[in-house]
Design an enzyme around this catalytic site. Structure first.
Site, short mmCIF file in Angstrom:
data_model
loop_
_atom_site.label_atom_id
_atom_site.label_comp_id
_atom_site.label_asym_id
_atom_site.label_seq_id
_atom_site.Cartn_x
_atom_site.Cartn_y
_atom_site.Cartn_z
N GLU A 87 35.07 -28.30 23.63
CA GLU A 87 35.20 -28.50 22.18
C GLU A 87 36.12 -29.67 21.84
OE1 GLU A 87 35.23 -23.73 21.31
OE2 GLU A 87 36.79 -25.00 20.48
N CYS A 113 41.36 -33.94 18.13
CA CYS A 113 41.93 -32.98 19.09
C CYS A 113 40.96 -32.87 20.26
CB CYS A 113 42.09 -31.64 18.36
SG CYS A 113 42.61 -30.30 19.41
N CYS A 120 40.54 -23.11 31.58
CA CYS A 120 41.97 -23.32 31.82
C CYS A 120 42.47 -22.29 32.83
CB CYS A 120 42.73 -23.18 30.50
SG CYS A 120 44.48 -23.57 30.65
N CYS A 124 46.82 -17.73 29.21
CA CYS A 124 47.66 -17.17 28.15
C CYS A 124 46.93 -15.99 27.47
CB CYS A 124 47.98 -18.23 27.12
SG CYS A 124 48.86 -19.63 27.84
N CYS A 127 44.83 -16.61 24.14
CA CYS A 127 43.96 -17.78 24.05
C CYS A 127 42.56 -17.48 24.54
CB CYS A 127 44.56 -18.93 24.86
SG CYS A 127 43.50 -20.40 24.92
N CYS A 344 41.10 -23.16 19.46
CA CYS A 344 40.33 -23.69 20.56
C CYS A 344 39.62 -22.58 21.32
CB CYS A 344 41.23 -24.51 21.46
SG CYS A 344 41.80 -23.70 22.91
N1 SAH Z 1 47.01 -26.02 27.13
C1 SAH Z 1 47.80 -26.75 26.23
C2 SAH Z 1 47.03 -27.52 25.19
C3 SAH Z 1 45.86 -26.85 24.57
S1 SAH Z 1 46.09 -25.17 24.01
C4 SAH Z 1 48.83 -25.87 25.56
O1 SAH Z 1 48.80 -24.65 25.70
O2 SAH Z 1 49.71 -26.43 24.92
C5 SAH Z 1 45.43 -25.31 22.48
C6 SAH Z 1 46.27 -24.86 21.34
O3 SAH Z 1 45.58 -23.76 20.78
C7 SAH Z 1 47.68 -24.42 21.64
O4 SAH Z 1 48.57 -25.00 20.72
C8 SAH Z 1 47.62 -22.92 21.43
O5 SAH Z 1 48.81 -22.43 20.98
C9 SAH Z 1 46.51 -22.78 20.41
N2 SAH Z 1 45.87 -21.50 20.39
C10 SAH Z 1 45.33 -20.83 21.42
N3 SAH Z 1 44.84 -19.64 21.00
C11 SAH Z 1 45.05 -19.58 19.66
C12 SAH Z 1 44.75 -18.62 18.65
N4 SAH Z 1 44.12 -17.49 18.93
N5 SAH Z 1 45.15 -18.89 17.39
C13 SAH Z 1 45.76 -20.05 17.08
N6 SAH Z 1 46.06 -21.00 17.98
C14 SAH Z 1 45.71 -20.77 19.26
FE1 SF4 Z 2 45.40 -22.85 28.66
FE2 SF4 Z 2 44.95 -21.71 26.29
FE3 SF4 Z 2 47.28 -21.34 27.52
FE4 SF4 Z 2 46.71 -23.76 26.49
S1 SF4 Z 2 46.98 -21.87 25.34
S2 SF4 Z 2 47.57 -23.30 28.52
S3 SF4 Z 2 44.47 -23.81 26.86
S4 SF4 Z 2 45.28 -20.66 28.27
#
Ligand code: SAH
Ligand code: SF4
Length: 356
Positions: A87, A113, A120, A124, A127, A344
């Site tokens: 994306e 973005c 990944c 997390c 995410c 994302c």
């Molecule tokens: N992996 C890197 C960069 C991409 S993550 C990192 O973690 O910094 C993409 C972004 O999406 C991050 O800022 C994360 O906090 C956010 N994100 C992930 N899941 C989300 C959710 N459910 N609601 C809002 N933001 C989210």
């Molecule tokens: Fe990976 Fe999502 Fe964690 Fe960013 S927020 S490091 S994309 S698992």
């Protein structure tokens, strides 16, 4: 199999074509005129055009889905040549300003973005990208191509200012070689000419890679996905914290070279009743003591089956005021495109449901 030309820096390309100034011309065709067929590059000799067409592909990705939100942000789903999808989001940051005669006095501003990996490894808990696991790194050319195709698709002239944030799918510092190469290609003045200071790498906090990036001295901006202020909670939310705890991340940030006028951004994803209390705000202020930091609060964006909830507006405001009152610049990220599967991984997920 053909090679992808978008993965080549101009210097690398100059070694492939002779005379070397042809590399500059090819860069200008692709990145400034958005010409994606070699035979249309009219100032190149026919023999060179044929040779290039035999050896290289220009575009390798296809736009398979596009969603426009009411606020103007557009979310793209790209299919790579091997079928994996990633994306990318175009975020208009400011609308154009017109005078009484309808002439533009200020151009619109855009942020793109981009994704850095298919999936990944970091895993997390909040995410959606993490749920699908890790597939592969994106090549430098695939990172560059997201920007190129979106500029072209929206008729954004080559010299219009855009910012890049590496905040799409994937952990950019887990793919540091290709990401830093993409930064250099995006930088090229004969190409997209996006200065490093207009590119922000967002990381979950791979401390050793932050140090490595700092030593490269590229001039890029850094954003840290902090999300929690004590190790116990951060480990639960972000398993990477077991390998690199908060202290190691903060130390890496302290060593990171940063422009005098700039700050390191700390992203703080706010989840209801998890990390939205006054105590956390207080600890955050302490943690950032002595760092040129700004904090960006992000509303958790729920998805079907997500284990967390969106925070109340009041707790966001309270958190923000506490930080501001204690000398830390803090903004709430206006969740652009809330009506279009905002965070994302969410557009990809939707498509998977649609086709199954
Ligand atoms: N992996 C890197 C960069 C991409 S993550 C990192 O973690 O910094 C993409 C972004 O999406 C991050 O800022 C994360 O906090 C956010 N994100 C992930 N899941 C989300 C959710 N459910 N609601 C809002 N933001 C989210
Ligand atoms: Fe990976 Fe999502 Fe964690 Fe960013 S927020 S490091 S994309 S698992």
């Amino acid at each position: 199999m053909k090679k992808d030309i978008l993965s080549l820096t101009k210097e690398e390309l100059a070694k492939e074509v002779s005379p070397a100034f042809r590399a500059k011309q090819i860069y200008q065709w692709i990145y400034q005129k958005y010409v994606f067929e070699f035979h249309k590059m009219s100032n190149l000799p026919k023999s060179l055009r044929d040779a290039l067409a035999n050896k290289y592909d220009i575009l390798t990705m296809q736009i398979v889905r596009k969603e426009q939100s009411r606020d103007g942000s557009i979310k793209y789903l790209f299919a790579c040549s091997d079928g994996y999808t990633v994306e990318t989001v175009l975020l208009p940051m400011k609308d154009a300003v017109y005078d009484e005669d309808g002439k533009i006095v200020k151009e619109a501003k855009y942020t793109i973005c981009v994704s850095s990996q298919v999936g990944c490894k970091i895993g997390c808990a909040f995410c959606l990208t993490a749920k699908g696991g890790f597939k592969r790194n994106l090549k430098a050319g695939e990172i560059v191509e997201q920007v190129l195709q979106i500029k072209n698709d929206n008729d954004i002239a080559h010299n219009r200012r855009v910012n890049i944030v590496y905040m799409g799918m994937g952990e950019p510092l887990d793919n540091i070689d290709n990401v830093t190469k993409a930064i250099k290609i995006l930088n090229d003045l004969d190409g997209l000419a996006i200065g490093a200071r207009r590119q922000t790498i967002s990381t979950s906090g791979l401390s050793h890679q932050i140090e490595k990036l700092g030593k490269m001295n590229l001039g890029v901006l850094l954003a840290i996905s902090l999300h929690a202020v004590d190790d116990q909670l951060r480990e639960k939310l972000m398993p990477i914290n077991k390998a690199y705890n908060i202290e190691s991340v903060i130390n890496a940030v302290r060593n990171f070279p940063i422009d005098q006028r700039k700050k390191v951004m700390f992203e703080y994803l706010v989840m209801k009743d998890i990390n939205d209390d006054r105590q956390s705000a207080k600890k955050l202020v302490k943690l950032l003591n002595g760092i040129k930091a700004k904090v960006n609060l992000i509303y958790f964006n729920p998805y079907p089956g997500s284990p967390f909830q969106r925070p109340e507006d009041e707790s966001m405001e309270r958190f923000k005021s506490y930080l501001n009152d204690h000398g830390i610049t803090c903004t709430i990220r206006q969740s652009k495109g809330l009506d279009i599967s905002a965070a994302c991984g969410q557009l990809k997920e939707k498509t998977a449901h649609d086709v199954s």
